[in-house]
Design a protein around this motif. Structure first.
Motif, PDB file in Angstrom:
ATOM      1  N   ALA A  99       8.436  12.482   2.815  1.00 60.67           N
ATOM      2  CA  ALA A  99       9.565  12.219   3.910  1.00 60.67           C
ATOM      3  C   ALA A  99      10.947  10.850   3.036  1.00 60.67           C
ATOM      4  O   ALA A  99      11.360  10.302   3.894  1.00 60.67           O
ATOM      5  N   GLY A 100      10.609  10.983   1.976  1.00 63.33           N
ATOM      6  CA  GLY A 100      11.386   9.540   1.851  1.00 63.33           C
ATOM      7  C   GLY A 100      11.323   8.649   2.506  1.00 63.33           C
ATOM      8  O   GLY A 100      11.699   7.474   2.727  1.00 63.33           O
ATOM      9  N   ARG A 101      10.138   8.182   3.288  1.00 63.06           N
ATOM     10  CA  ARG A 101       9.757   6.738   3.608  1.00 63.06           C
ATOM     11  C   ARG A 101       8.790   5.483   2.485  1.00 63.06           C
ATOM     12  O   ARG A 101       8.391   6.001   1.240  1.00 63.06           O
ATOM     13  N   ASN A 102       9.680   4.287   3.282  1.00 66.72           N
ATOM     14  CA  ASN A 102       8.552   3.691   2.428  1.00 66.72           C
ATOM     15  C   ASN A 102       7.033   3.454   2.342  1.00 66.72           C
ATOM     16  O   ASN A 102       6.355   4.534   3.361  1.00 66.72           O
ATOM     17  N   ALA A 157       1.348   5.003   4.116  1.00 71.40           N
ATOM     18  CA  ALA A 157       1.110   4.913   5.219  1.00 71.40           C
ATOM     19  C   ALA A 157       1.953   5.983   6.454  1.00 71.40           C
ATOM     20  O   ALA A 157       0.770   5.594   7.511  1.00 71.40           O
ATOM     21  N   ALA A 158       2.507   6.572   5.642  1.00 72.72           N
ATOM     22  CA  ALA A 158       3.525   7.064   7.098  1.00 72.72           C
ATOM     23  C   ALA A 158       3.129   8.393   7.353  1.00 72.72           C
ATOM     24  O   ALA A 158       2.579   8.850   8.251  1.00 72.72           O
ATOM     25  N   HIS A 159       2.146   9.787   6.247  1.00 74.54           N
ATOM     26  CA  HIS A 159       1.492  10.685   6.707  1.00 74.54           C
ATOM     27  C   HIS A 159       0.186  11.038   5.485  1.00 74.54           C
ATOM     28  O   HIS A 159      -0.166  11.858   5.691  1.00 74.54           O
ATOM     29  N   GLY A 160      -0.240   9.795   4.790  1.00 72.32           N
ATOM     30  CA  GLY A 160      -1.321   9.262   4.052  1.00 72.32           C
ATOM     31  C   GLY A 160      -1.312  10.471   2.741  1.00 72.32           C
ATOM     32  O   GLY A 160      -2.463  11.208   2.037  1.00 72.32           O
ATOM     33  N   ALA A 161      -0.272  10.632   1.731  1.00 71.11           N
ATOM     34  CA  ALA A 161      -0.193  10.859   0.712  1.00 71.11           C
ATOM     35  C   ALA A 161      -0.724  10.271  -0.347  1.00 71.11           C
ATOM     36  O   ALA A 161      -0.410   9.054  -0.118  1.00 71.11           O
TER      37      ALA A 161
HETATM   38  S1  FES Z   1       6.626   9.758   3.624  1.00 67.90           S
HETATM   39 FE1  FES Z   1       4.875  11.160   4.209  1.00 67.90          FE
HETATM   40  S2  FES Z   1       3.554  11.403   3.736  1.00 67.90           S
HETATM   41 FE2  FES Z   1       4.627   9.830   2.678  1.00 67.90          FE
END
Ligand code: FES
Length: 109
Positions: free
Chosen positions: A51-54, A72-76
Motif C-alpha cells: 500500500a505504499g507505506r514506509n 510494520a503497516a500490515h505485516g508483509a
Molecule cells: S503497506 Fe501494507 S504491508 Fe506494507
C-alpha cells in the motif's frame, strides 16, 4: 544522487538489522532501507509494494528477524537478501538498489 559520499558505514548498522538512509536527488530525494548481514549490505526503497507505506514502525526502526524484513503497516514479509515477497499482503517484492561495501563503507555504485 551524490556519489561522493557513502550511504553509511557498515558499522552503523547492527548486524542482522537495518537503518534508514536519506539519499539526495534532483527530484527531492528518497529514503532507503539499508540492511546488514555480516559483511554484506542490501538496500531497498522504503516503500512497501502493498500500500505504499514506509516499512518502519518508528523513524528508521525496522522489524528484521531471521533474514526477513516485515512491514510494520500490515505485516508483509520480505527476504532481506533479495527483497522478494515471502508472505502477507504483498504481491511483489521491494525495489532493490545495488550497494557495494568498500573499506567498511556502504556505497551506491
Ligand atoms: S503497506 Fe501494507 S504491508 Fe506494507
Amino acid at each position: 544522487m551524490n556519489h561522493s559520499q557513502p550511504l553509511c558505514r557498515l558499522a552503523d548498522i547492527p548486524d542482522g538489522d537495518a537503518i534508514a538512509v536519506q539519499v539526495a536527488s534532483a527530484t527531492g530525494g528518497f529514503e532507503l532501507i539499508v540492511l546488514r548481514r555480516g559483511e554484506r549490505a542490501f538496500a531497498y526503497h522504503n516503500e512497501c509494494p502493498h500500500a505504499g507505506r514506509n516499512l518502519d514502525y518508528a523513524p528508521g526502526r525496522f522489524l528484521v528477524r531471521d533474514g526477513r524484513l516485515t512491514c510494520a503497516a500490515h505485516g508483509a514479509t520480505f527476504a532481506v537478501e533479495s527483497g522478494a515477497c515471502l508472505g502477507g499482503p504483498c504481491r511483489s517484492g521491494l525495489v532493490a538498489l545495488r550497494v557495494d561495501v568498500v573499506d567498511g563503507a556502504v556505497w551506491l555504485p
